[in-house]
Design an enzyme around this catalytic site. Structure first.
Site, PDB file in Angstrom:
ATOM      1  N   SER A 184       8.068  -3.746 -11.225  1.00 55.56           N
ATOM      2  CA  SER A 184       8.387  -3.605  -9.818  1.00 55.56           C
ATOM      3  C   SER A 184       9.873  -3.366  -9.595  1.00 55.56           C
ATOM      4  CB  SER A 184       7.868  -4.813  -9.055  1.00 55.56           C
ATOM      5  OG  SER A 184       7.626  -4.487  -7.716  1.00 55.56           O
ATOM      6  N   ASP A 394      -2.887  -0.210  -8.238  1.00 53.44           N
ATOM      7  CA  ASP A 394      -1.760  -0.605  -7.393  1.00 53.44           C
ATOM      8  C   ASP A 394      -1.515   0.427  -6.301  1.00 53.44           C
ATOM      9  OD1 ASP A 394       0.475  -1.971  -6.460  1.00 53.44           O
ATOM     10  OD2 ASP A 394       1.825  -1.022  -7.902  1.00 53.44           O
ATOM     11  N   HIS A 452      -0.935  -4.098  -9.786  1.00 49.16           N
ATOM     12  CA  HIS A 452       0.525  -4.098  -9.811  1.00 49.16           C
ATOM     13  C   HIS A 452       1.051  -4.920 -10.986  1.00 49.16           C
ATOM     14  CE1 HIS A 452       4.491  -3.800  -7.900  1.00 49.16           C
ATOM     15  NE2 HIS A 452       4.652  -5.100  -8.079  1.00 49.16           N
TER      16      HIS A 452
END
Length: 702
Positions: A184, A394, A452
């Site tokens: 991320s 995601d 994710h």
């Protein structure tokens, strides 16, 4: 006699401490104070014993002038057969979100159960190399400082200082190969840190050692924020979450076009080296996802099923959480890390309350003077492999967005992937788990059935990413498709043996653009042959085996010496007690008084940070307790159930407000762990840089 026993206990305790296993060559006077020897559930739930990793943790001072300490937690495989000279630094994102998410929910050896005890994660990355989880920037997780940083250049500067201090603790590791991994918003951190390491290596001064950076792995990375935000509307449409007949389609399309204009402007000035306000601000483009989550609510469903989970589109959540109540095991991590005994076991200096995300760090870290990390990828790819892996489910950092910025990027002489349809199947444990596009030292890996947080969903598969970047895979034709084949731990050797001499069996594949290529750019940019790499790894493993054997032999000798000393003292003591009293001392009229006076005394024995009182050695003993059992009991503190550390005051007792990176609004109204806040004040609705917001709630980039 009592003096002899006391001296013996101190001597034996010293022997036991000196016999603690350490990494090869580490300085016991500096590193051992960070040793982690116990955690709730460690010895009950992690079996066999050789599955318990060697652990070090603590708050390492990096800048004393600002009282800046970075918390790290290091895991090393205790099985000498799998030891490698490899270090993996793992970072989570936010900004301001703790890497303990990675340690306890993803790639670390433990998960946390509902009893706040550690249980085993069989897909842990520590089996592939020493892995170190670092809470950074300062203020994140257990890290702390008097001042917070604001930009990505500072992230790199501070992390290199951390590495300097880390290698002072573990100097034997300074020559190990290094990989950085994270997810991320770490897609911003990692390229900056990697670039700083490569620049440092080019201008070493006397006494400095090169950091052997071999590659970076970025999972669902937030690397080019505005470009990636353009993928939200197409993603929702392609996955059947919205269609052109939706009443809000025109509104969404207009916002998409506004974002497109910003991206066009960024593209026109991409190579001018200037930090433009319209590129470092992504609020306009991020608002697209905010609106999509609102407009696609299913109001006819149960309250907790009305919104699409932004981290896994196959899941549902309540609105406006939309995925922030996920992953569900996160509710166990906070209480575990807030246990005072755990904080002591992790060697904390500052017993700060752990929050998953720190709102103050996120607000301060605006990155307004740093170009997005996408600009750094071409230079990195000249020297090291860059692996970008994505969970296919995601939304917030989805695969379409990653491919979009890659197709515009120029690196190593060409633009984008020259043939992005030339997908290589990734086979793990005889199953197709994703596909790979790889050219010129940059690879994109799309991983099926994952979110994710790929390691959370598929820990075993995610661990095999290390095999891919280090070249430990086989290239085969599977069902008519070119495939890279990886294996569960240990099974590749078995597969090679069963092949009975099949060509290339057991060797590291070196795929490339031509059959004659002799070096896998996914491994490194050096000119060393793959055979020399294998030789080096084999040599280091043999060395580790030898040292482990030597260490075990030394500890056996120490144990034997202890037993002999115990036996000798016991014999002396028994002989002493069996002699006539007239031989020992002349009887007097006040002998009984002296004895009673002596027996009435107490002696204080200090153990760790607490004081326990024991009766004098001459008091009446339990029938079944001998001198050996008694001495061992004193050494181990086995009768003391209060633990090794005394309680520590929490200052004025004020509590901090939790910052939970991936969720808010727990079902328990009395435990709201999902409020966005900070160390100092209660806050809600703060939008962090690099993270889209909805209904004034943050969607952090962990």
């Amino acid at each position: 006699m009592k003096l002899i026993l006391s001296t013996l206990i101190v001597f034996i305790h010293t022997l036991l401490v000196s016999a603690l296993p350490t990494k090869e060559g580490s300085d016991p006077n500096s590193a051992k104070k960070y040793l982690v020897s116990d955690l709730p559930g460690l010895h009950e739930n992690i079996t066999p014993d050789n599955s318990i990793p060697l652990m070090f943790a603590g708050q390492l001072e990096i800048y004393p002038e600002t009282d800046t300490h970075y918390f790290f937690w290091k895991f090393s495989d205790s099985n000498p057969e799998t030891v490698t000279n490899r270090t993996i630094f793992w970072l989570n994102g936010g900004p301001g979100c703790s890497s303990m998410d990675g340690a306890l929910l993803e790639t670390g050896p433990f998960r946390i159960n509902s009893q706040q005890q550690v249980i085993s994660n069989n897909g842990s990355w520590h089996r592939m190399g020493d892995i170190i989880y670092v809470d950074q920037p300062a203020g994140t997780g257990f890290s702390y400082s008097d001042t917070y940083i604001t930009d990505l250049d500072q992230v790199a500067e501070y992390f290199l200082k951390f590495m300097e201090k880390y290698y002072e603790l573990f100097p034997e590791e300074i020559g190990y190969e290094i990989y950085f991994a994270g997810e991320s918003y770490a897609g911003q951190y990692i390229p900056y840190i990697a670039d700083a390491i490569l620049q440092r290596n080019k201008k070493l001064v006397d006494g400095e050692h090169k950091y052997d950076l071999r590659g970076v792995l970025i999972g669902n990375g937030w690397v080019s924020p505005n470009e990636q935000s353009l993928s939200y509307l197409p993603f929702f449409k392609d996955h059947g979450l919205i269609d052109v007949h939706h009443p809000k389609w025109a509104t969404l399309l207009a916002k998409h076009e506004q974002c497109q204009k910003i991206v066009n402007k960024i593209d026109s000035t991409f190579d001018d080296g200037v930090v433009h306000y319209y590129e470092v601000s992504s609020s306009t483009c991020e608002a697209i996802l905010t609106d999509l989550l609102e407009y696609t609510q299913d109001t006819a469903s149960e309250k907790d099923q009305r919104c699409v989970n932004m981290y896994d589109y196959t899941l549902r959540d309540s609105y406006p959480s939309c995925g922030m109540n996920w992953p569900y095991e996160l509710v166990n991590v906070g209480p575990f890390l807030r246990q005072e005994k755990v904080m002591h076991q992790l060697n904390l200096i500052n017993l700060k309350k752990w929050n998953e995300c720190n709102g103050r760090v996120g607000r301060t870290f605006q990155a307004r003077h740093s170009i997005p990390a996408v600009h750094l990828l071409p230079e990195l790819a000249k020297e090291i492999p860059v692996m970008l892996f994505n969970g296919a489910n995601d939304i917030i950092c989805n695969s379409q967005g990653v491919l979009s910025y890659l197709q515009k990027l120029q690196w190593n002489g060409e633009t984008g992937f020259t043939n992005k349809d030339n997908q290589i199947s990734w086979i793990y444990d005889n199953k197709e788990v994703g596909y790979i596009i790889w050219e010129r030292n940059i690879s994109f890996i799309n991983i099926y059935n994952s979110s994710h947080m790929v390691p959370y969903d598929l820990p075993d598969v995610s661990r095999a990413l290390i095999d891919l970047i280090t070249g430990k895979y086989d290239e085969k034709d599977v069902d008519g498709k070119k495939s890279f084949v990886t294996y569960p731990l240990g099974s590749r050797k078995e597969s090679d043996a069963s092949a009975n001499g099949e060509e290339n069996a057991g060797s590291d594949k070196v795929p490339g653009d031509s059959p004659s290529q002799t070096m896998d750019p996914m491994i490194s940019s050096s000119t060393a042959s793959s055979s020399s790499v294998e030789s080096s790894l084999s040599s280091s493993t043999a060395s580790a085996d030898s040292d482990s054997t030597s260490s075990k032999f030394t500890r056996l000798i120490q144990l034997a010496v202890i037993l002999v000393i115990f036996w000798g003292v016991y014999v002396l003591y028994a002989s002493y007690k069996s002699r006539p009293s007239s031989i020992i001392k002349k009887p007097t009229n006040n002998t009984s008084n002296v004895t009673r006076s002596s027996a009435g005394k107490k002696k204080n024995v200090q153990w760790a940070d607490q004081l326990n009182q024991f009766e004098d050695d001459e008091r009446t003993q339990e029938p079944n307790q001998g001198i050996i059992a008694k001495a061992i009991g004193k050494i181990t503190g086995s009768k003391d159930t209060r633990g090794r550390y005394a309680p520590v005051q929490r200052g004025n007792g004020n509590e901090y407000i939790d910052d939970i990176e991936l969720g808010e609004g727990l079902s328990d109204p009395n435990v709201d762990e999902f409020i966005i806040g900070s160390d100092d004040d209660e806050e809600q609705g703060q939008a962090h840089s690099g993270a889209a917001t909805h209904n004034q709630k943050q969607k952090p980039m962990n």
